[in-house]
Design an enzyme around this catalytic site. Structure first.
Site, PDB file in Angstrom:
ATOM      1  N   CYS A   1       4.626 -11.150   8.555  1.00 49.21           N
ATOM      2  CA  CYS A   1       5.176  -9.966   7.900  1.00 49.21           C
ATOM      3  C   CYS A   1       4.605  -8.694   8.516  1.00 49.21           C
ATOM      4  CB  CYS A   1       4.977  -9.967   6.381  1.00 49.21           C
ATOM      5  SG  CYS A   1       6.152  -8.840   5.574  1.00 49.21           S
TER       6      CYS A   1
ATOM      7  N   ASP B   1       0.120  -8.744  -1.399  1.00 54.26           N
ATOM      8  CA  ASP B   1       0.800  -7.946  -2.427  1.00 54.26           C
ATOM      9  C   ASP B   1       0.047  -8.028  -3.742  1.00 54.26           C
ATOM     10  OD1 ASP B   1       3.038  -8.853  -0.410  1.00 54.26           O
ATOM     11  OD2 ASP B   1       3.690  -6.996  -1.366  1.00 54.26           O
TER      12      ASP B   1
ATOM     13  N   GLY C   1       0.821  -1.209   0.000  1.00 52.73           N
ATOM     14  CA  GLY C   1       0.000   0.000   0.000  1.00 52.73           C
ATOM     15  C   GLY C   1       0.854   1.259   0.000  1.00 52.73           C
TER      16      GLY C   1
END
Ligand code: RI2
Length: 323
Positions: free
Chosen positions: A128, A197, A22
């Site tokens: 993550c 992603d 983002g």
């Protein structure tokens, strides 16, 4: 005459000083906005050429996060239709500002929607560092739910450190574990929340390497997996069969060159992302609402405006140009 900051932004994305799908998208929109504002050209054709060059430099930085080409596509759309230099310039600036604003708004909306899937007393595992996923967790905590988090280390770049700092700042009870400990703790976990992603038309989610192992482990343990992803992370070109390129980064992120250099039979492999199939994902939370992964096509069509007709149009234009 590419202005320095476009190259600088590109370098920062490559080196991951700017990271997170983002944030990359917003920084790229901002770089194009600034370029369109500061560029000194005399005519429309030169403006288009310069902007195309800047867009290509930015898109070429990292291949996997589709938020990057989607942001560029949104900001640059309309540049071909503009009749004057001023119109083209204003259009880029306006669309970039709108994109940045709507991206921030999307992350907030996802936090609200995602938080509703977290129950009081839940333990959540995240992998993550995803602002969209963390937004859901922090919003659940803010609304008074008592929650606990397991956060992975995320080798080799250790994005887990950013995650635990953010969770700690928010006052959320957090356990920090190595990536390979997920299966050992999965029975203490009620829900997995990760970012994305890229989301393909068949609902597969491309995210940080290790996500598919986490999702597989959760599936085996019957723990739900929620993906937090803005609509601009859906990949339109997967409709026509294009595959998402998985970035493979330098091996020295894993093992120093001086060590690997002394091991002539060893090759260090460093893919940055992996693909989690739709069957391991229960829900994708977008700013347009939560959907089962199988509905990815609807998002691509309704929210990104790419139906199959779009490709026919593109194809016709390309064929015309070749005539
Ligand atoms: P947000 C990151 O990639 C991670 O894979 C993360 O899950 C994803 O982007 C989405 O992040 P990298 O840039 O957009 O660390 O939700 O390679 O922040």
């Amino acid at each position: 005459m590419k202005l320095m900051f476009v190259t600088e932004t590109a370098e920062k994305i490559k080196s991951m000083e700017i990271r997170g799908a983002g944030r990359i998208a917003r920084e790229v929109a901002e770089a194009l906005r600034r370029y369109a504002t500061e560029i000194r050209v005399g005519d429309l054709a030169s403006f288009r050429r310069e902007m195309d060059g800047a867009a290509q430099t930015l898109v070429a930085t990292r291949p996997t996060a589709v938020s990057l080409p989607n942001a560029v596509h949104i900001v640059m759309s309309g540049i071909e239709r503009a009749l004057t230099l001023e119109e083209a310039q204003d259009g880029v600036i306006l669309r970039a500002e709108q994109f940045i604003h709507s991206s921030q708004h999307a992350v907030e909306k996802i936090a609200q929607f995602g938080a509703r899937h977290i129950r009081d007393g839940d333990t959540i595992l995240t992998h993550c560092n995803s602002e969209a996923a963390l937004g859901c967790i922090i919003e659940a905590h803010r609304s008074g739910k008592e929650i606990e988090v397991f956060a992975t280390e995320v080798r080799p770049r250790n994005q887990g450190l950013i995650t635990i700092r953010t969770l700690d700042d928010a006052g959320i009870k957090t356990n920090f574990i190595v990536d390979s400990a997920v299966r050992s703790f999965i029975h203490e976990v009620d829900l997995v929340i990760v970012g994305a992603d890229a989301v393909t038309v068949n609902g597969a989610v491309v995210n940080k390497i290790g996500t598919s192992q986490v999702a597989h482990t959760a599936h085996e343990a019957r723990v739900n997996v929620v993906v937090a992803a803005e609509t601009y992370k859906f990949a339109p070109r997967t409709i026509i069969g294009e595959l998402i390129t998985i970035e493979e980064r330098d091996g020295n992120e894993i093992l120093a060159d001086e060590i690997s250099g002394s091991l002539p039979h060893v090759t260090v492999r460093n893919p940055a992302f992996d693909v989690t199939p739709a069957e391991y994902i229960d829900l994708i939370v977008t700013e347009a609402g939560a959907i089962p992964p199988q509905m990815a096509y609807i998002i691509i069509r309704e929210y990104l405006g790419w139906g199959i007709e779009e490709f026919h149009k593109t194809f016709e234009i390309n064929t015309r140009n070749e005539d």
